[in-house]
Each structure stands twice: as structure tokens, then as C-alpha cells.
Scaffold this active site. Structure first.
Site, short mmCIF file in Angstrom:
data_model
loop_
_atom_site.label_atom_id
_atom_site.label_comp_id
_atom_site.label_asym_id
_atom_site.label_seq_id
_atom_site.Cartn_x
_atom_site.Cartn_y
_atom_site.Cartn_z
N HIS A 28 4.22 14.39 -21.36
CA HIS A 28 3.07 14.58 -20.48
C HIS A 28 2.85 16.07 -20.21
O HIS A 28 3.41 16.63 -19.25
CB HIS A 28 3.28 13.83 -19.17
CG HIS A 28 3.34 12.34 -19.36
ND1 HIS A 28 4.47 11.70 -19.84
CD2 HIS A 28 2.41 11.37 -19.17
CE1 HIS A 28 4.23 10.40 -19.92
NE2 HIS A 28 2.99 10.18 -19.53
N HIS A 68 7.12 11.03 -15.02
CA HIS A 68 6.59 11.48 -16.31
C HIS A 68 6.61 13.00 -16.45
O HIS A 68 6.36 13.53 -17.53
CB HIS A 68 5.17 10.94 -16.53
CG HIS A 68 4.19 11.31 -15.47
ND1 HIS A 68 4.13 10.66 -14.26
CD2 HIS A 68 3.21 12.25 -15.44
CE1 HIS A 68 3.16 11.19 -13.52
NE2 HIS A 68 2.59 12.15 -14.22
N GLY A 117 9.99 5.90 -12.89
CA GLY A 117 8.86 5.59 -13.76
C GLY A 117 7.78 4.84 -13.03
O GLY A 117 6.61 5.24 -13.06
N PRO A 118 8.12 3.72 -12.36
CA PRO A 118 7.09 3.00 -11.59
C PRO A 118 6.61 3.89 -10.45
O PRO A 118 7.38 4.24 -9.56
CB PRO A 118 7.84 1.77 -11.04
CG PRO A 118 9.09 1.67 -11.85
CD PRO A 118 9.44 3.05 -12.26
N ASP A 158 -1.07 11.87 -7.74
CA ASP A 158 -2.13 11.01 -7.20
C ASP A 158 -1.77 9.54 -7.41
O ASP A 158 -1.98 8.71 -6.52
CB ASP A 158 -3.47 11.30 -7.90
CG ASP A 158 -4.02 12.68 -7.59
OD1 ASP A 158 -4.38 12.91 -6.43
OD2 ASP A 158 -4.07 13.51 -8.50
N GLY A 159 -1.23 9.23 -8.57
CA GLY A 159 -0.86 7.85 -8.87
C GLY A 159 0.19 7.31 -7.92
O GLY A 159 0.13 6.15 -7.51
N HIS A 262 -3.56 14.68 -19.93
CA HIS A 262 -2.51 13.99 -19.17
C HIS A 262 -1.30 13.66 -20.04
O HIS A 262 -0.16 14.01 -19.70
CB HIS A 262 -3.05 12.71 -18.53
CG HIS A 262 -1.99 11.86 -17.89
ND1 HIS A 262 -1.53 12.08 -16.61
CD2 HIS A 262 -1.28 10.79 -18.36
CE1 HIS A 262 -0.59 11.19 -16.32
NE2 HIS A 262 -0.43 10.40 -17.36
N SER A 383 15.05 -15.55 10.22
CA SER A 383 15.10 -16.64 9.25
C SER A 383 16.21 -16.46 8.23
O SER A 383 16.86 -17.43 7.82
CB SER A 383 13.76 -16.77 8.52
OG SER A 383 12.75 -17.19 9.41
N GLU A 410 8.19 -5.54 1.83
CA GLU A 410 9.20 -5.79 0.81
C GLU A 410 9.22 -4.69 -0.25
O GLU A 410 10.29 -4.29 -0.71
CB GLU A 410 8.95 -7.14 0.11
CG GLU A 410 9.19 -8.36 0.99
CD GLU A 410 7.93 -8.81 1.72
OE1 GLU A 410 7.95 -9.92 2.28
OE2 GLU A 410 6.93 -8.05 1.70
N HIS A 459 16.08 -19.43 1.39
CA HIS A 459 15.01 -20.40 1.13
C HIS A 459 14.82 -20.52 -0.38
O HIS A 459 13.79 -20.16 -0.93
CB HIS A 459 13.72 -20.00 1.83
CG HIS A 459 13.84 -19.93 3.32
ND1 HIS A 459 14.67 -19.03 3.96
CD2 HIS A 459 13.23 -20.66 4.30
CE1 HIS A 459 14.57 -19.20 5.28
NE2 HIS A 459 13.71 -20.19 5.51
N ASP A 467 6.49 -26.04 3.99
CA ASP A 467 5.73 -24.78 3.95
C ASP A 467 4.80 -24.72 2.74
O ASP A 467 3.88 -23.91 2.70
CB ASP A 467 6.68 -23.58 3.93
CG ASP A 467 7.16 -23.22 5.32
OD1 ASP A 467 6.47 -23.58 6.29
OD2 ASP A 467 8.23 -22.60 5.44
N HIS A 471 5.98 -20.95 -0.75
CA HIS A 471 7.30 -20.60 -0.23
C HIS A 471 8.44 -21.25 -1.02
O HIS A 471 9.60 -21.11 -0.66
CB HIS A 471 7.42 -21.03 1.24
CG HIS A 471 6.73 -20.10 2.19
ND1 HIS A 471 5.40 -19.80 2.10
CD2 HIS A 471 7.21 -19.40 3.25
CE1 HIS A 471 5.07 -18.97 3.08
NE2 HIS A 471 6.15 -18.71 3.78
#
Length: 657
Positions: A28, A68, A117-118, A158-159, A262, A383, A410, A459, A467, A471
Site C-alpha cells: 500500500h 496495511h 488487518g480488520p 478513515d476506514g 491506495h 445472565s 460485543e 445459552h 426467546d 437466541h
């Protein structure tokens, strides 16, 4: 200290990064050209670390959320210290077994704290690191000495900030007033597909100001002076800081300021950029200036660790031995030596309790023995029953609290747990199994970096019932078991649960603990020691072996009940509990054949659709699972609807033999 030619150094870093990308034919170039002044300023004038002790516990952390930009990071680290990276490392960028992979994730030996990476995951991880610093400082500081007062820096794109995980994590960073967190935002207004404005309406500075962050601006992203000033200001701020650095993607390229630079580097553009950088030869750089630069870095950092170590000695001298031992165990990231079945009175503690309540009790025993055991839930602690009693909540008023209220976040919880684990804490996070999908990128990062994060998912099946299907997990076990280097435990009773925790604590590996919502019967022949084998026999036949029933979790009780009904039909069944199929598949062939001998029909009973089971099944064997989503109904009605009740199973097995 020697006087540096900042501009020359920055352009040499750009040139080397560009050479790496050109040599690999991959990478990149846009961010490597545009964001070089940001990384240079940070490493040159601010980041505190030790050149020879990369795991020093009070080093500043740098997280490259926009992973990157790895070529830029490697080129910068090469310039800092050739002991870690040499030109051959740069030349082998993105090649097999090199020290310079495309997205390095984590390699502390090579001064890679964390890159992701993500997009957005690194942002969340940096929040976890900043929380860890506050937590450790709470326990290991005095009026005069603080052994953990490091800053956490992250660079994002930005990403990164478009991803929802960043917003979740930023909200928590503000809630906890993390004034040790500084995020450098490479603001170039361009993403892979085009102009940022074409698919983005947020004003980042306003969003983060509204979240309670301190926001600073660098109008000229080429100016070391401006970037330096902004970082100094951020370090003095109360609360987390975002520094918006106005950069130009692909600086000096014919596509400067365009998305076309990019991830693509054309040959003619490469040659023209090299001319602009005054480095027409490949791998060329100003050796005199680089030598001065390395001298500058050496002199700036020379006493940093030594001064800290004097404080460490002083702190230990005036602190009780037990606390010093805890401190050293965290610094050295020591293996946990705890056998829960040796310290828990198993005959009395777990009678007539729901499985989640039993796990709650076990976790509180762990907390008593493991001082750096910390975690929380995504707003479902009531729970999942994962609250550590008497250990307080992590908050602005008490950074020593061991219970983290992540809220309904999460995504952020997973990334933050990774940051905490990277800081030598033993961490856990919990939510319902059906919602583990929200955390998949973070779980995958845990597995890639081999971090001791424990994900507790309750669960666990369609028997959640009324539910409804949303669920009731069906495909989640398959997803989790398919992730390399992730241990997935599904114990059937409290003995196997204790064994699972023993394995989790001693292995220090990324793990998942899957638990049912309600009560399960204690089985006579289960035992903690069986967990290390992954699967083992818990009920044998009396005369002849007609069928082998393999089950996990609460389905083990179902399988034992099924065995009794089959006996009435003159069918004898061996029952095998397999709380960790991954561990079982690692056993030698002799053991596997002893438990699951060839030539005998095997039937797997698990309320999932996990194809992993076909690794132990042969022609003629069966997997009785769930191939559709659940229903909103009582447990009894669901079992009948899916033909998983004992009567239906007996008929099915009789017909198959």
C-alpha cells in the site's frame, strides 16, 4: 544529541517503504507516502521504549490499526535500529517466513506491538492497552513512584473510524477517561473505492468531541513541528485524545490525493516518485544522516529503562513480599500453576446449582488465586453469571476494579480484551453464544496472536427455547471450532468445567468456554483429567458393543439417558464425552482408536450443525444434530419438533443398526 535532518529522514523512510512494495509487487504505497511524517515524529520524539529489552513492561505502546501501512512501519523500525531489521528483511517484504509479512499482527521480538488487518480492531485493542496501564498503575504505584505510566499511541485511517467497533471502543475510552490514550488519525479523505465524501457524512472531529475526546488538528501533515506540538498537547490533556493529521495520500505520486494510489504502484510512477525523493537507486538512503538518527534515538532512550529500574527496586524495597511476587509474575508473564480440583471441595460446593452458577463460583475461586484475572460482559453479566464478587467495577474512580462493564458492545469487547491480554493480564469476556458472531474478527485476532483471552459463551443451544431462533445458536460452534489455534471447550458437568478451566489457565492460549443456560446433572464417571484428552469414555457396555454415542455439553446427559433406553431394546452403547474435539484430534492414533474403535457404529449427538464431527466419523456413522434454525417453544416441544427427544432417537438408532 545530534541535529537531525527530519525532511531527509522522512523521505528516506518513504523511499525504503516504496522499494519494499515495488520489490514485492504488493502493498500500500498511498499511506506509506502520506503518513510517513506521523510515524517518524512519534518514534523520533515521543515513543519511550528500550532498544535492547523489547518486553519492558513500562514501554509506550504503538498500535498500527491500519495494518496495511506495514511497509511504512518496517522502514521506520529499520531506521531506528538495524539490530531488528536489516536491508534483507526489507527486501523480503511479504515473502514466506520473512520477518516482514504484509500484516504482522504481533511480534514483540521485532518491536511489533500490534497491527491489525480488520480495520477498527487495532483502535479497540489500543483502548484495552490503555485500560491495562490504568489498572496496573492502580496496584503498583506509590506517592512517589509509578511503575506503569506508559502512553498508548495508535495510528488509524478513515476506514478504521468508519468501522462501528471504533465508535464502540471510543465511547468506552471516554467513559473511563483514558488520558494515556492518543490516537493519530491519518486524515486524507480517500478510501479504496474513492473520495471519502462519496460514502461518509460524519465529521470525525465533531463526533469525537461529542464523545468527550480531546481533538487536536494538524493542518500540515508534512510538518514535524505541528505534529510534535499536537502530541505534546495531547499528553497534557485530561481524557483520550484524537489528533487529526491532514495528510495527502500518495504524496509525490502522479495520483497524489487519489484513491488510485491506495494499493497500486505503477512502474513509471515508482520511478518518478523516487526522483522526487532524491533516491533514484533502489535501497538507497543517506547513511550519514541515518547514523546520526540512530545515535539520536540511542541517546534519547538511553536512560529510560535504567531510571525505571531504579524506581522498580525502590518500590520493591518498600512493598510487602506478596505484592512484589504478584508484580514480578505479571512482568514475567508467568504460567499459572493452579489445579482447581485441588483447592475446591467438589463434593459440597456444586450440589443442585445451575451450570452458570457453578461457573460463577469457579471464576471467583480463580480470582482469589490469580491477581491479574479481569474481565466482564457485554451487558449480560446477570445472565452469563461472570461477575467477580467483591472485586469492584473498573471505573474512573477505581481503576483497580476487576469487573468491566462493556455495555452492549460485543465488537469492542473482543478488541479491548486483546489489548488487555497484550499487557500480561488474564482476561475473559462473556455474552450469549448466538452473538459470538459479533466478535469473530477479535476472536480471530486473539488466535493469530496466541493471546490468553477466554471467551465465555452461554445459552448454548436451541434448548434456550422461548426467546426464539435469534437466541438459539446452531452454526456458532462450527464457526468457533474452525478457527485455528482456538481451543473450544463444551463441558458436560462441573467436573469437566473444572478440568476445562485448568487447561485454560495452564495453557495460556485463546479459549472458548461454551455453557448451557440451565441445570445439568452431574455424571458419575466424568472427571477433570479427561479434558486434556479432548474425549474419553464415561460409560461402558456390559457385554457387547453395539454402538458408540459421542456427545458434548448438556447433550452428554441426553446421551446417557438414551443409553438406558437403548438397553431396554437390547442395544448396548458406549458413551463418550468429548468436551474438546480439537484436543481429541491431537491425540495419537492409538488413543483415538481405543476410545472410538474402528468397525463399530458411531453416532454423534450435538445440537449444532458443525461439520467438524465428520473428521471422526466414517461411512455408516451418523451425526445427529440441528440443520435448521430453532423455534420459539418450550424445551420439551423443541426436542419433539426436531426429533431429538429420547423416543425419536431410540427409533432412529434402532432403524440404523
Amino acid at each position: 544529541m545530534p541535529k537531525l535532518n527530519d525532511k531527509r529522514m522522512i523521505n528516506d523512510i518513504r523511499s525504503l517503504a516504496l522499494d519494499m512494495i515495488h520489490e514485492a509487487g504488493s502493498g500500500h504505497p498511498g499511506i506509506s507516502l502520506g503518513a510517513a511524517p506521523i510515524l517518524y515524529t512519534l518514534y523520533t520524539y515521543h515513543l519511550n521504549f528500550d532498544l535492547n529489552k523489547s518486553d519492558w513492561c513500562n514501554r509506550d505502546r504503538f498500535v498500527l490499526s491500519c495494518g496495511h501501512a506495514s511497509a511504512l512501519l518496517y522502514a521506520t523500525l529499520f531506521c531506528i535500529d538495524e539490530a531488528n531489521y536489516n536491508l534483507n528483511d526489507l527486501k523480503n517484504y511479504r515473502n514466506l517466513y520473512s520477518h516482514t509479512p504484509g500484516h504482522p499482527e504481533y511480534n514483540l521480538d521485532y518491536k511489533i506491538e500490534c497491527t491489525t488487518g480488520p480495520l477498527g480492531q487495532g483502535f479497540a485493542t489500543s483502548v484495552g492497552m490503555a485500560m491495562a496501564s490504568k489498572y496496573l498503575d492502580y496496584y503498583f504505584s506509590s506517592k512517589k513512584i509509578s511503575l506503569f505510566d506508559y502512553y498508548v499511541y495508535a495510528m488509524c485511517s478513515d476506514g478504521d473510524l468508519m468501522e462501528g467497533v471504533s465508535y464502540e471502543a471510543a465511547s468506552l475510552a471516554s467513559k473511563y477517561n483514558l488520558d494515556n490514550l492518543i490516537v493519530l488519525y491519518d486524515s486524507n479523505g480517500v478510501t479504496l473505492d474513492g473520495e471519502l465524501d462519496s460514502h461518509y457524512v460524519d465529521t470525525i472531529s465533531s463526533v469525537y468531541a461529542d464523545l468527550g475526546w480531546n481533538v487536536f488538528y494538524v493542518k500540515n501533515g508534512e510538518s514535524v513541528k505541528e505534529i510534535n506540538k499536537a502530541i505534546h498537547a495531547a499528553k497534557k490533556s485530561d481524557g483520550p485524545s484524537l489528533i487529526v493529521v491532514n495528510t495527502v495520500i500518495g504524496k509525490f505520486s502522479k495520483y497524489e490525493g487519489s484513491h488510485k494510489i491506495h494499493g497500486t504502484l505503477e512502474q513509471d510512477d515508482y520511478l518518478e516518485i523516487k526522483k522526487e525523493l532524491d533516491r533514484e537507486e533502489k535501497w538507497d538512503y543517506d547513511k550519514v544522516n541515518l547514523a546520526l538518527y540512530r545515535q539520536f534515538i540511542q541517546e534519547r532512550l538511553d536512560n529510560t529503562y535504567k531510571e525505571w529500574y531504579l524506581d522498580y527496586e525502590e518500590f520493591c524495597k518498600n512493598t510487602d513480599e506478596k505484592k512484589v511476587n504478584v508484580l514480578n509474575s505479571i512482568i514475567n508473564n508467568e504460567v499459572i500453576q493452579l489445579q482447581l480440583d485441588k483447592v475446591i471441595d467438589m463434593d459440597k460446593l456444586f450440589i443442585d446449582r445451575d451450570f452458570r452458577d457453578i461457573n460463577y463460583q469457579i471464576m471467583n475461586v480463580i480470582s482469589a488465586f490469580v491477581p491479574n484475572f479481569i474481565g466482564g460482559s457485554a451487558d449480560v453479566a446477570l445472565s452469563t453469571k461472570t461477575y467477580l464478587k467483591g472485586r469492584d467495577d473498573f471505573s474512573v474512580d477505581n481503576y483497580g476494579g476487576k469487573n468491566i462493564a462493556f455495555g452492549v458492545r460485543e465488537h469492542a469487547m473482543g478488541g479491548i480484551l486483546n489489548g488487555l491480554a497484550l499487557s500480561n493480564l488474564r482476561v475473559f469476556g462473556s455474552c450469549f453464544l448466538a452473538f459470538s458472531d459479533y466478535m469473530k474478527p477479535a476472536i480471530r485476532e486473539s488466535a493469530m496472536m496466541n493471546l490468553p483471552v477466554t471467551y465465555i459463551f452461554t445459552h448454548d443451544s436451541i434448548l434456550v427455547g422461548r426467546d426464539g431462533a435469534t437466541h438459539q445458536p446452531v452454526e456458532q460452534l462450527a464457526m468457533l471450532r474452525s478457527i485455528p489455534n482456538l481451543s473450544v471447550y463444551r463441558p458436560s458437568d462441573y467436573k469437566e468445567l473444572i478440568g476445562s478451566w485448568n487447561e485454560i489457565l495452564s495453557s495460556a492460549k485463546p479459549s472458548v468456554l461454551v455453557l448451557p443456560r440451565g441445570h445439568v446433572e452431574v455424571q458419575e464417571f466424568t472427571n477433570p483429567a479427561g479434558i486434556c484428552y479432548g474425549g474419553y469414555i464415561i460409560s461402558e457396555v456390559k457385554k457387547s458393543l453395539d454402538v458408540i454415542l459421542v456427545a458434548t455439553g448438556s447433550e452428554v446427559g441426553h446421551a446417557l439417558e438414551l443409553k438406558e433406553e437403548l438397553m431396554k431394546n437390547y442395544i448396548e452403547a458406549r458413551v463418550v464425552s468429548m468436551p474438546n474435539i480439537g484436543n481429541f484430534l491431537k491425540q495419537d492414533r492409538e488413543y483415538q482408536n481405543e476410545v472410538l474403535p474402528k468397525g463399530y457404529k458411531k453416532i454423534v449427538l450435538e445440537f449444532s450443525n458443525d461439520p467438524t464431527w465428520y473428521r471422526i466419523l466414517e461411512s455408516g456413522d451418523e451425526f445427529i444434530g440441528v440443520s435448521n434454525f430453532g423455534k420459539s417453544a418450550t424445551e420439551e416441544d423443541i426436542l419433539k419438533e426436531f426429533e431429538l427427544d429420547i423416543h425419536s432417537l431410540v427409533i432412529r438408532i434402532k432403524n440404523s443398526l
